[in-house]
Design a protein around this motif. Structure first.
Motif, PDB file in Angstrom:
ATOM      1  N   THR A   1      18.146 120.980  76.536  1.00 13.83           N
ATOM      2  CA  THR A   1      19.426 121.074  77.952  1.00 13.83           C
ATOM      3  C   THR A   1      19.997 119.723  77.588  1.00 13.83           C
ATOM      4  O   THR A   1      19.759 118.504  78.129  1.00 13.83           O
ATOM      5  CB  THR A   1      18.735 120.951  79.344  1.00 13.83           C
ATOM      6  OG1 THR A   1      17.562 122.575  79.011  1.00 13.83           O
ATOM      7  CG2 THR A   1      19.273 121.601  80.963  1.00 13.83           C
ATOM      8  N   LYS A   2      21.127 119.462  78.446  1.00 17.40           N
ATOM      9  CA  LYS A   2      22.155 118.920  78.352  1.00 17.40           C
ATOM     10  C   LYS A   2      21.999 117.618  79.763  1.00 17.40           C
ATOM     11  O   LYS A   2      22.126 118.305  80.625  1.00 17.40           O
ATOM     12  CB  LYS A   2      23.150 118.492  77.521  1.00 17.40           C
ATOM     13  CG  LYS A   2      24.594 117.154  78.018  1.00 17.40           C
ATOM     14  CD  LYS A   2      25.690 117.516  78.030  1.00 17.40           C
ATOM     15  CE  LYS A   2      25.761 117.372  76.412  1.00 17.40           C
ATOM     16  NZ  LYS A   2      27.876 117.904  75.834  1.00 17.40           N
ATOM     17  N   VAL A   3      21.035 116.349  79.546  1.00 15.28           N
ATOM     18  CA  VAL A   3      21.011 116.628  80.926  1.00 15.28           C
ATOM     19  C   VAL A   3      22.021 115.798  81.835  1.00 15.28           C
ATOM     20  O   VAL A   3      22.974 114.321  81.032  1.00 15.28           O
ATOM     21  CB  VAL A   3      19.580 115.416  81.241  1.00 15.28           C
ATOM     22  CG1 VAL A   3      19.507 115.207  82.716  1.00 15.28           C
ATOM     23  CG2 VAL A   3      18.616 116.191  81.357  1.00 15.28           C
ATOM     24  N   VAL A   4      23.120 115.836  82.977  1.00 17.39           N
ATOM     25  CA  VAL A   4      24.037 114.844  83.212  1.00 17.39           C
ATOM     26  C   VAL A   4      23.700 114.324  84.367  1.00 17.39           C
ATOM     27  O   VAL A   4      23.703 114.945  85.557  1.00 17.39           O
ATOM     28  CB  VAL A   4      25.432 115.553  82.999  1.00 17.39           C
ATOM     29  CG1 VAL A   4      26.606 114.621  83.945  1.00 17.39           C
ATOM     30  CG2 VAL A   4      25.878 116.370  82.344  1.00 17.39           C
ATOM     31  N   PHE A   5      23.388 112.910  84.205  1.00 17.91           N
ATOM     32  CA  PHE A   5      22.889 112.147  85.549  1.00 17.91           C
ATOM     33  C   PHE A   5      23.674 111.069  86.322  1.00 17.91           C
ATOM     34  O   PHE A   5      23.841 110.499  85.611  1.00 17.91           O
ATOM     35  CB  PHE A   5      21.324 111.688  84.997  1.00 17.91           C
ATOM     36  CG  PHE A   5      20.082 111.302  86.162  1.00 17.91           C
ATOM     37  CD1 PHE A   5      19.173 111.908  86.377  1.00 17.91           C
ATOM     38  CD2 PHE A   5      20.147 109.783  86.824  1.00 17.91           C
ATOM     39  CE1 PHE A   5      18.165 111.891  87.047  1.00 17.91           C
ATOM     40  CE2 PHE A   5      19.607 110.209  87.881  1.00 17.91           C
ATOM     41  CZ  PHE A   5      18.038 110.402  87.857  1.00 17.91           C
ATOM     42  N   GLY A   6      23.684 111.444  87.777  1.00  9.72           N
ATOM     43  CA  GLY A   6      24.878 109.869  88.496  1.00  9.72           C
ATOM     44  C   GLY A   6      25.220 110.852  89.456  1.00  9.72           C
ATOM     45  O   GLY A   6      25.124 111.878  89.783  1.00  9.72           O
ATOM     46  N   ARG A   7      25.613 109.561  90.026  1.00 12.29           N
ATOM     47  CA  ARG A   7      26.662 109.384  91.239  1.00 12.29           C
ATOM     48  C   ARG A   7      27.794 110.711  90.663  1.00 12.29           C
ATOM     49  O   ARG A   7      28.589 110.623  90.459  1.00 12.29           O
ATOM     50  CB  ARG A   7      27.126 108.799  92.097  1.00 12.29           C
ATOM     51  CG  ARG A   7      25.811 108.223  92.672  1.00 12.29           C
ATOM     52  CD  ARG A   7      26.347 106.812  93.452  1.00 12.29           C
ATOM     53  NE  ARG A   7      24.804 106.101  93.985  1.00 12.29           N
ATOM     54  CZ  ARG A   7      24.681 104.917  94.198  1.00 12.29           C
ATOM     55  NH1 ARG A   7      24.642 104.472  92.130  1.00 12.29           N
ATOM     56  NH2 ARG A   7      23.978 104.416  94.375  1.00 12.29           N
TER      57      ARG A   7
ATOM     58  N   ASN B   1      17.924 105.090  94.180  1.00  7.19           N
ATOM     59  CA  ASN B   1      16.926 104.405  93.413  1.00  7.19           C
ATOM     60  C   ASN B   1      15.739 105.176  93.553  1.00  7.19           C
ATOM     61  O   ASN B   1      15.362 105.653  92.093  1.00  7.19           O
ATOM     62  CB  ASN B   1      16.535 103.022  93.110  1.00  7.19           C
ATOM     63  CG  ASN B   1      17.695 102.009  92.320  1.00  7.19           C
ATOM     64  OD1 ASN B   1      18.471 102.811  91.824  1.00  7.19           O
ATOM     65  ND2 ASN B   1      17.350 101.056  92.732  1.00  7.19           N
TER      66      ASN B   1
ATOM     67  N   ALA C   1      15.818 108.706  92.060  1.00  3.68           N
ATOM     68  CA  ALA C   1      16.338 109.255  91.164  1.00  3.68           C
ATOM     69  C   ALA C   1      15.736 108.738  90.198  1.00  3.68           C
ATOM     70  O   ALA C   1      15.295 109.862  89.811  1.00  3.68           O
ATOM     71  CB  ALA C   1      17.413 108.029  91.043  1.00  3.68           C
ATOM     72  N   GLU C   2      14.243 107.843  90.859  1.00  2.27           N
ATOM     73  CA  GLU C   2      13.257 107.637  90.338  1.00  2.27           C
ATOM     74  C   GLU C   2      12.846 109.460  89.917  1.00  2.27           C
ATOM     75  O   GLU C   2      12.011 110.288  88.952  1.00  2.27           O
ATOM     76  CB  GLU C   2      12.788 106.615  90.084  1.00  2.27           C
ATOM     77  CG  GLU C   2      13.180 105.591  90.498  1.00  2.27           C
ATOM     78  CD  GLU C   2      12.293 105.178  88.790  1.00  2.27           C
ATOM     79  OE1 GLU C   2      11.861 105.551  87.847  1.00  2.27           O
ATOM     80  OE2 GLU C   2      12.287 103.552  88.773  1.00  2.27           O
TER      81      GLU C   2
ATOM     82  N   TRP D   1      14.322 112.274  87.850  1.00  2.00           N
ATOM     83  CA  TRP D   1      13.794 112.047  86.368  1.00  2.00           C
ATOM     84  C   TRP D   1      12.664 112.306  86.251  1.00  2.00           C
ATOM     85  O   TRP D   1      12.366 113.039  85.243  1.00  2.00           O
ATOM     86  CB  TRP D   1      14.554 111.042  85.873  1.00  2.00           C
ATOM     87  CG  TRP D   1      14.527 110.948  84.651  1.00  2.00           C
ATOM     88  CD1 TRP D   1      14.632 109.378  83.864  1.00  2.00           C
ATOM     89  CD2 TRP D   1      15.178 111.905  83.869  1.00  2.00           C
ATOM     90  NE1 TRP D   1      14.089 110.034  82.423  1.00  2.00           N
ATOM     91  CE2 TRP D   1      15.494 111.683  82.347  1.00  2.00           C
ATOM     92  CE3 TRP D   1      15.468 113.017  84.017  1.00  2.00           C
ATOM     93  CZ2 TRP D   1      14.959 111.735  81.441  1.00  2.00           C
ATOM     94  CZ3 TRP D   1      16.448 113.252  82.322  1.00  2.00           C
ATOM     95  CH2 TRP D   1      15.984 113.193  81.978  1.00  2.00           C
ATOM     96  N   ALA D   2      12.225 112.247  87.411  1.00  2.00           N
ATOM     97  CA  ALA D   2      10.824 112.517  87.146  1.00  2.00           C
ATOM     98  C   ALA D   2      10.309 114.313  86.948  1.00  2.00           C
ATOM     99  O   ALA D   2       9.106 114.620  86.539  1.00  2.00           O
ATOM    100  CB  ALA D   2       9.301 112.115  87.563  1.00  2.00           C
TER     101      ALA D   2
ATOM    102  N   ASP E   1      23.704 105.209  85.394  1.00  6.38           N
ATOM    103  CA  ASP E   1      23.578 106.609  85.264  1.00  6.38           C
ATOM    104  C   ASP E   1      23.893 107.306  83.736  1.00  6.38           C
ATOM    105  O   ASP E   1      23.569 106.307  83.130  1.00  6.38           O
ATOM    106  CB  ASP E   1      25.197 107.666  85.916  1.00  6.38           C
ATOM    107  CG  ASP E   1      25.703 107.381  86.793  1.00  6.38           C
ATOM    108  OD1 ASP E   1      24.689 107.433  87.028  1.00  6.38           O
ATOM    109  OD2 ASP E   1      26.879 107.642  87.259  1.00  6.38           O
ATOM    110  N   PHE E   2      22.725 108.963  83.022  1.00 13.62           N
ATOM    111  CA  PHE E   2      23.058 107.808  81.898  1.00 13.62           C
ATOM    112  C   PHE E   2      23.252 110.035  81.553  1.00 13.62           C
ATOM    113  O   PHE E   2      23.126 110.447  82.111  1.00 13.62           O
ATOM    114  CB  PHE E   2      21.520 107.970  81.526  1.00 13.62           C
ATOM    115  CG  PHE E   2      20.687 108.743  81.453  1.00 13.62           C
ATOM    116  CD1 PHE E   2      19.988 108.075  83.457  1.00 13.62           C
ATOM    117  CD2 PHE E   2      19.661 110.087  81.001  1.00 13.62           C
ATOM    118  CE1 PHE E   2      19.250 109.553  83.356  1.00 13.62           C
ATOM    119  CE2 PHE E   2      19.052 110.783  81.805  1.00 13.62           C
ATOM    120  CZ  PHE E   2      18.362 110.037  83.316  1.00 13.62           C
TER     121      PHE E   2
ATOM    122  N   LEU F   1      10.254 104.724  86.130  1.00 11.69           N
ATOM    123  CA  LEU F   1       9.553 105.581  84.898  1.00 11.69           C
ATOM    124  C   LEU F   1       9.983 105.166  83.146  1.00 11.69           C
ATOM    125  O   LEU F   1       9.386 105.093  82.834  1.00 11.69           O
ATOM    126  CB  LEU F   1      11.104 106.944  85.431  1.00 11.69           C
ATOM    127  CG  LEU F   1       9.683 107.907  84.196  1.00 11.69           C
ATOM    128  CD1 LEU F   1       8.799 108.358  84.183  1.00 11.69           C
ATOM    129  CD2 LEU F   1      10.462 109.142  84.678  1.00 11.69           C
TER     130      LEU F   1
END
Lengths: 401, 401
Positions: free
Chosen positions: A10-16, A240, A243-244, A247-248, B3-4, B213
Motif C-alpha cells: 500500500t502506498k501511503v500518502v500522509f498529511g494535510r 500531532n 497523526a501519531e 500512523w500507529a 508530511d510523507f 512513533l
C-alpha cells in the motif's frame, strides 16, 4: 524466531489535504469506473465526500456511489455492492471512511472478482483468488484496514461476525489526513486507540521467542498510542497527536508488529467478535471490556512475557534488568501489575473494562451462546498463550461480566 | 511533523532455506528471461549460486549470468549488463549478493528501461521513468538496498560515487535467509552493522519535530543492532543475531525510520561517498571513521536531539525525564556523552573512528579534492543539522584524519 513473509504494497500518502490527491492516485491505477463507497452522513456533512468527488471529476474519473456502511459492516450491503459493481462495470473501489467501509469494500472486491457466494470466504469454505483493486481515504484511526490484509463482515442472518485475511485485498493506496479525524466523538477516538493497541498487543503477548526488533517496535507503538490517546481526550484537534495515532493504526496491523512472532494470540479479538456480532458494540470498547479478564485467565502460561510488557510498555520498575533472573513471585507480581496498568489506562480514557460497562448486561444463556459461536460449535479452540475451549471461554465472559 | 509518502512494495520472504523459493517468486512476475547478477566467488564457492540456479531451472526460467560486481559497484559493469540485457531480451534481473550487487542491478534496470546514458540519472541530469523489475537474494545485511529506493554507483572515470533514488527501482521481492550471512568475515559483518545504524541515525538526528512513533522505532532499531553486532563478534553463526541484524538492515532504509521527519541529515553518508570513491574503503567502516568528527562539529545546532540520542539509544542517565527542562550545560554534556558512547561502540566492534584507522593517511591536497567533490565544486552544501560548505567539510575531514 519464526520465519515470516512481509508484504505491505500500500502506498501511503500522509498529511494535510492529501484527499485532494485521490483522483491522481486512482489515475495511476488505470481503471475505467470507480465505486465510491462510504458510510453514514458524517463524510457528507463534513464536506469530505464533495472534496473527493471534486478530485475524481478533476481527473476525469467516472464513478458510481454506494453509501450506508454501518459499524460492523453488513453482508447485505456487500451483496448490494457486488451487484452494483457488476451492473456498472466497476473495476476500482474507493473506500471513504474507517475500517468498516474499507472492510466492506474488500468484501465487495472479493465478490466481484470471484464466482459464488462471497460469504464462503469468511466462513473459510473457500479461499479468494482475486480482488478488485481498492484505495481508501481514511476517516478514523482504528482498525488498520487501510494497510492490512484483513476484512471483517457481519452476517445479519444469525449475527455472525467473521474475518477473511488475504494479501490480494491490500489497498493500492491509503490517503491519511489526520485532520479528517479532528471531529470524531471522544468515544470513537478512544475506542480506535484501544483497537490499535490491541492489534499490536495480540501479536506481542504470545508464546514465541520474538525478535527483539519486533518487540522494540511494538513497545514503542503501544507507548505512543497510550500517550496520545490521553492527549486527545483533552485536545481532540491536536494535529500531532492525531497523526501519531493514525500512523500507529496503519503500522499496528500491516504485519510489521508480527514479524518473527508465532502470529500472536488473537483470543481477545475472537471474544470481542462474538460480542460485536450479538450486541453491535464499538469494536475497541468491546476489546477493552474483555481483555483484562482474558489476560488474568491466561498470564500464568507465560508470566515472563507479561512481566516484560509491564516493564517496557508501562514503565513499571523491576528489581533487576534481566527479568529472566528474577524470582518467580516477582515475575508474577510484575505480570499482574502490567495487566492492572493496562486496565487503568483504559479507565483513564473512559473505555470499559467489563461487559457491563459496555452497556450490556449479558445473561448466562447469552454467554453460553457466545461461547458456542466463538468455539465454532466446540470445533476449535482460540488463543495461543493458552488454548481456550468453550468452557474456558465461558469462564472469561463470566469474569468480564 | 512533516508530511510523507511511504511506499514499500517489496515482498520479503524471511527465513532458513528461502532461496529455494527464488524460481517460484520470479514465476509470479511472469517474465521471459532473467539476468542472474552476482559478485565475486563467495556466492559460487558457498554453493548458493548453484541452489538459486537449480530453483530457476526447476521453475523452467530461462536466464543469462553476469558476475563480477565489486564493492562500490562500477559503472563499466553496469554498461556491460545493459548491453547484455538488450541483446538477450532480459526482462527481469535477479541480484544474488549484497548492496553492491543490488545497486548494480538497479542501475542496469534503469539503463535497459530508459534511453540515453544511465549515468545521467546518477548525476541528476535526468530522472528515470522506468526500471526493469528486480528481485534479490541477500547475502549481507548492510546497505538495505533490498527494500530501499536507492542505488549507488561509482564511475571509475574520476572515482566519483553517486546515488540515484527512485521508487520504481524497489525490488519486487527480497529473499532474506540469515544463514547466508554466517560465513561473512567479521570486518564485513561489523561494517554492515555500522551502515544499518547510520541509515537510521541520519534520519533520526535532524532538525524536525519528528514523530514520537518514528523516534521510538528508530531507537529500538539502533539499540537492537548494537546489541547483536556485539554478539556476532563472538558468535558469528548465531541465527537469531544474524536475523535481527538482517531485518534491521531492511527496515533501516526502506523509509520507515524517516516517516514524519525532514528527510534527515545525510552529511556523513556524503562525506563517506567521497572517501569510498577515492580510496575504495568499506562503506560502513568509512561511515564510522567520519561520524564522530561530523557529530562534534554540528551537535551544538541541536543539542537536545543529540541528548535524546544519548539517553534513549545509549541508556545514559539524565537527571530528569523531561530533557527540555534540563539546564543547557547538562544537555550539552549528554549530547557529547552520546557521541562518545557511539564511538565507544564502534571501537568495541573494531570499527575505525578515524580515517587513519581506516588504513588511509589522507593528505591536505586529497582533503581539498574530497571537499571540492563533496560540495559539487562548491555548488551545494550538505547536511541539515548544520549546512556544511566546502570549508566546513575540510574541517571535518581534518578532524577525522
Amino acid at each position: 524466531m519464526n520465519d515470516f513473509t512481509y508484504y505491505t504494497p500500500t502506498k501511503v500518502v500522509f498529511g494535510r489535504g492529501t484527499e485532494q490527491q485521490t483522483g491522481a492516485l486512482i489515475q495511476e491505477q488505470s481503471c475505467k469506473k470507480v465505486l465510491l463507497h462510504y458510510g453514514g452522513g458524517s463524510a457528507k456533512r463534513s464536506g469530505l465526500l464533495s472534496r473527493v468527488e471534486a478530485s475524481l471529476k478533476e481527473s476525469g474519473i467516472d464513478y458510481v456511489s454506494l453509501g450506508g456502511v454501518k459499524p460492523n459492516p453488513r453482508l447485505s450491503l456487500v451483496y448490494e455492492g457486488i451487484e452494483l459493481c457488476k451492473k456498472e462495470g466497476v473495476d476500482f473501489i474507493l473506500a471513504v471512511g474507517g475500517g468498516s467501509v474499507i472492510d466492506s469494500a474488500k468484501a465487495i472486491g472479493y465478490g466481484v472478482a470471484n464466482d459464488g457466494d462471497v460469504w464462503d470466504f469468511y466462513e473459510k469454505k473457500r479461499v479468494p483468488t482475486a480482488c478488485l483493486p481498492i484505495g481508501c481515504v481514511l476517516t478514523i484511526a482504528a482498525a488498520g484496514s487501510e494497510m492490512s490484509n484483513s476484512s471483517v463482515i457481519t452476517n445479519e442472518n444469525g449475527g455472525i461476525k467473521r474475518g477473511c485475511n488475504h494479501d490480494i485485498c491490500r489497498c493500492k493506496f491509503a490517503i491519511l489526513n489526520p485532520e479528517l479525524t479532528f471531529t470524531l466523538p471522544e468515544y470513537q477516538t478512544e475506542s480506535g486507540c484501544v483497537d490499535i493497541i490491541m492489534h499490536t498487543m495480540e501479536r506481542y503477548l504470545n508464546q514465541a521467542e520474538n525478535m527483539e526488533l519486533t518487540d522494540g517496535i511494538s513497545e514503542a507503538l503501544m507507548r505512543t498510542v497510550m500517550k496520545y490517546a490521553k492527549i486527545l481526550k483533552k485536545d481532540p484537534t491536536n494535529y500531532n497527536a492525531r497523526a501519531e495515532v493514525m500512523w500507529a493504526s496503519s503500522l499496528s496491523h500491516n504485519g510489521l508488529t508480527g514479524c518473527g512472532t508465532d502470529g500472536g494470540d488473537w483470543a481477545s479479538h475472537q471474544l470481542e467478535h462474538e460480542l460485536g456480532g450479538m450486541f453491535d458494540v464499538a469494536h475497541g470498547a468491546g476489546l477493552s471490556a474483555v481483555w483484562g479478564s482474558f489476560a488474568r485467565y491466561v498470564y500464568k502460561e507465560n508470566p515472563l512475557r507479561f512481566a516484560r510488557f509491564a516493564v517496557k510498555v508501562h514503565g513499571i520498575e523491576a528489581s533487576g534488568r534481566d527479568l529472566s533472573a528474577l524470582p518467580a513471585e516477582e515475575i508474577d507480581a510484575l505480570a499482574l501489575a502490567g495487566i492492572k496498568a493496562m486496565e487503568n489506562f483504559y479507565r483513564s480514557v473512559d473505555m470499559p473494562t467489563s461487559i457491563h460497562e459496555l452497556g450490556v448486561d449479558v445473561t448466562d444463556a447469552q454467554i453460553e451462546e457466545l461461547a458456542e459461536k466463538c468455539s465454532f460449535g466446540q470445533t476449535r479452540t482460540i488463543g495461543i498463550v493458552k488454548k481456550l475451549d468453550k468452557a474456558d471461554i465461558i469462564e472469561i465472559y463470566k469474569a468480564a461480566r
